[in-house]
Design a protein around this motif. Sequence first.
Motif, mmCIF file in Angstrom:
data_model
loop_
_atom_site.group_PDB
_atom_site.id
_atom_site.type_symbol
_atom_site.label_atom_id
_atom_site.label_comp_id
_atom_site.label_asym_id
_atom_site.label_seq_id
_atom_site.Cartn_x
_atom_site.Cartn_y
_atom_site.Cartn_z
ATOM 1 N N UNK A 105 -21.070 -2.180 -14.596
ATOM 2 C CA UNK A 105 -21.216 -1.140 -14.482
ATOM 3 C C UNK A 105 -22.242 -0.455 -13.817
ATOM 4 N N UNK A 106 -23.078 -0.612 -12.912
ATOM 5 C CA UNK A 106 -23.593 -0.755 -11.753
ATOM 6 C C UNK A 106 -22.978 -0.322 -10.649
ATOM 7 N N UNK A 107 -21.791 -1.836 -10.706
ATOM 8 C CA UNK A 107 -20.761 -2.083 -9.058
ATOM 9 C C UNK A 107 -20.186 -0.522 -9.194
ATOM 10 N N UNK A 108 -19.370 -0.345 -10.965
ATOM 11 C CA UNK A 108 -18.193 1.114 -10.931
ATOM 12 C C UNK A 108 -18.780 2.095 -10.270
ATOM 13 N N UNK A 109 -20.770 2.474 -10.480
ATOM 14 C CA UNK A 109 -21.490 3.837 -10.058
ATOM 15 C C UNK A 109 -20.962 3.339 -8.406
ATOM 16 N N UNK A 110 -21.814 2.184 -8.041
ATOM 17 C CA UNK A 110 -20.990 2.565 -6.740
ATOM 18 C C UNK A 110 -19.716 2.607 -6.604
ATOM 19 N N UNK A 111 -18.975 1.881 -7.149
ATOM 20 C CA UNK A 111 -17.564 1.955 -6.203
ATOM 21 C C UNK A 111 -16.987 3.328 -6.231
ATOM 22 N N UNK A 112 -17.443 4.147 -7.196
ATOM 23 C CA UNK A 112 -16.905 5.809 -7.648
ATOM 24 C C UNK A 112 -17.586 6.448 -6.115
ATOM 25 N N UNK A 113 -18.460 6.138 -5.945
ATOM 26 C CA UNK A 113 -19.517 6.416 -4.834
ATOM 27 C C UNK A 113 -18.948 6.277 -2.947
ATOM 28 N N UNK A 114 -18.537 5.058 -3.548
ATOM 29 C CA UNK A 114 -17.639 4.501 -2.117
ATOM 30 C C UNK A 114 -16.874 4.502 -1.351
ATOM 31 N N UNK A 115 -15.747 5.767 -2.614
ATOM 32 C CA UNK A 115 -14.678 5.328 -3.043
ATOM 33 C C UNK A 115 -14.033 5.887 -1.630
ATOM 34 N N UNK A 116 -12.745 5.270 -0.549
ATOM 35 C CA UNK A 116 -12.344 5.892 -0.158
ATOM 36 C C UNK A 116 -12.764 4.317 1.330
ATOM 37 N N UNK A 117 -13.582 3.600 1.309
ATOM 38 C CA UNK A 117 -14.650 3.535 2.147
ATOM 39 C C UNK A 117 -13.744 1.606 1.923
ATOM 40 N N UNK A 118 -13.763 0.605 3.327
ATOM 41 C CA UNK A 118 -13.947 -0.307 2.982
ATOM 42 C C UNK A 118 -15.023 -0.802 2.771
ATOM 43 N N UNK A 119 -15.350 -2.051 1.773
ATOM 44 C CA UNK A 119 -16.266 -2.282 1.419
ATOM 45 C C UNK A 119 -15.620 -3.769 0.547
ATOM 46 N N UNK A 120 -16.833 -4.986 1.188
ATOM 47 C CA UNK A 120 -16.719 -6.679 1.103
ATOM 48 C C UNK A 120 -18.534 -6.618 -0.338
ATOM 49 N N UNK A 121 -17.807 -7.225 -1.107
ATOM 50 C CA UNK A 121 -18.473 -7.126 -1.899
ATOM 51 C C UNK A 121 -18.742 -8.261 -2.444
ATOM 52 N N UNK A 122 -20.504 -8.927 -2.024
ATOM 53 C CA UNK A 122 -21.384 -9.571 -1.713
ATOM 54 C C UNK A 122 -22.157 -10.083 -3.056
ATOM 55 N N UNK A 123 -21.915 -10.496 -3.456
ATOM 56 C CA UNK A 123 -23.157 -12.110 -4.501
ATOM 57 C C UNK A 123 -23.933 -12.780 -3.384
ATOM 58 N N UNK A 124 -25.223 -12.186 -3.888
ATOM 59 C CA UNK A 124 -25.750 -13.630 -3.392
ATOM 60 C C UNK A 124 -26.717 -14.012 -4.817
ATOM 61 N N UNK A 125 -26.370 -14.833 -5.181
ATOM 62 C CA UNK A 125 -27.155 -15.932 -6.128
ATOM 63 C C UNK A 125 -28.563 -17.021 -5.528
ATOM 64 N N UNK A 126 -29.214 -17.109 -6.567
ATOM 65 C CA UNK A 126 -30.070 -17.611 -6.485
ATOM 66 C C UNK A 126 -31.014 -19.101 -7.726
ATOM 67 N N UNK A 127 -31.513 -20.366 -7.737
ATOM 68 C CA UNK A 127 -31.449 -20.505 -8.695
ATOM 69 C C UNK A 127 -32.523 -19.910 -9.346
ATOM 70 N N UNK A 128 -32.919 -19.596 -10.436
ATOM 71 C CA UNK A 128 -33.831 -18.689 -11.032
ATOM 72 C C UNK A 128 -35.344 -18.943 -10.857
#
Length: 175
Positions: free
Chosen positions: A94-117
């Motif tokens: 849901x948060x990603x969709x908000x950002x996708x809307x805000x960044x519409x028209x821009x070239x975005x590289x979406x990176x997940x940064x995982x870390x063991x809890x």
Amino acid sequence: MDVIFLNGGSSSGKSSIARALQAALSEPWLTFGVDTFVAALPATGGGIEFDPSGAVVVGPVFRRLEETWMAGLAAMAKAGAHLIVDEVLLSGAVGQQRWRSALAGLDVLWVGVRCDPVVAAAREAARGDRIAGMAADQAVRVHEGMAYDLVVDATATDPDACARQIVAALPPGAG
């Protein structure tokens, strides 16, 4: 490439990776993190609460202010600034969709940064500037339903190596 978007839980290593990216990229990139946004909020009335268990609760005031933050960063990128966004998407997709809307028209590289809890919780405790439990609460939740171009695991991989993986994923001449 206009924006490199890093999403991960608290103490996952995003800010260190962002700094490593700035050093690794050939052009200047500006880094903006959710911590900067949260620090800019008024002490009361900003619509964000930190539960003693480490959970973060946001309300409609926060969301309204967050929309202006997102629009402002998007405007900077549209004006030609390269941005690295260091974010904790508490609501996942849901948060990603908000950002996708805000960044519409821009070239975005979406990176997940995982870390063991467990590792993130140990980093959180060592930092001393976070509410205990925040890292464990966010480590998995922020990735739920997300669509990434790339995922890096910062559990045992140092920030420079994660940054190299991200740079390698950029189109030629993008950084």
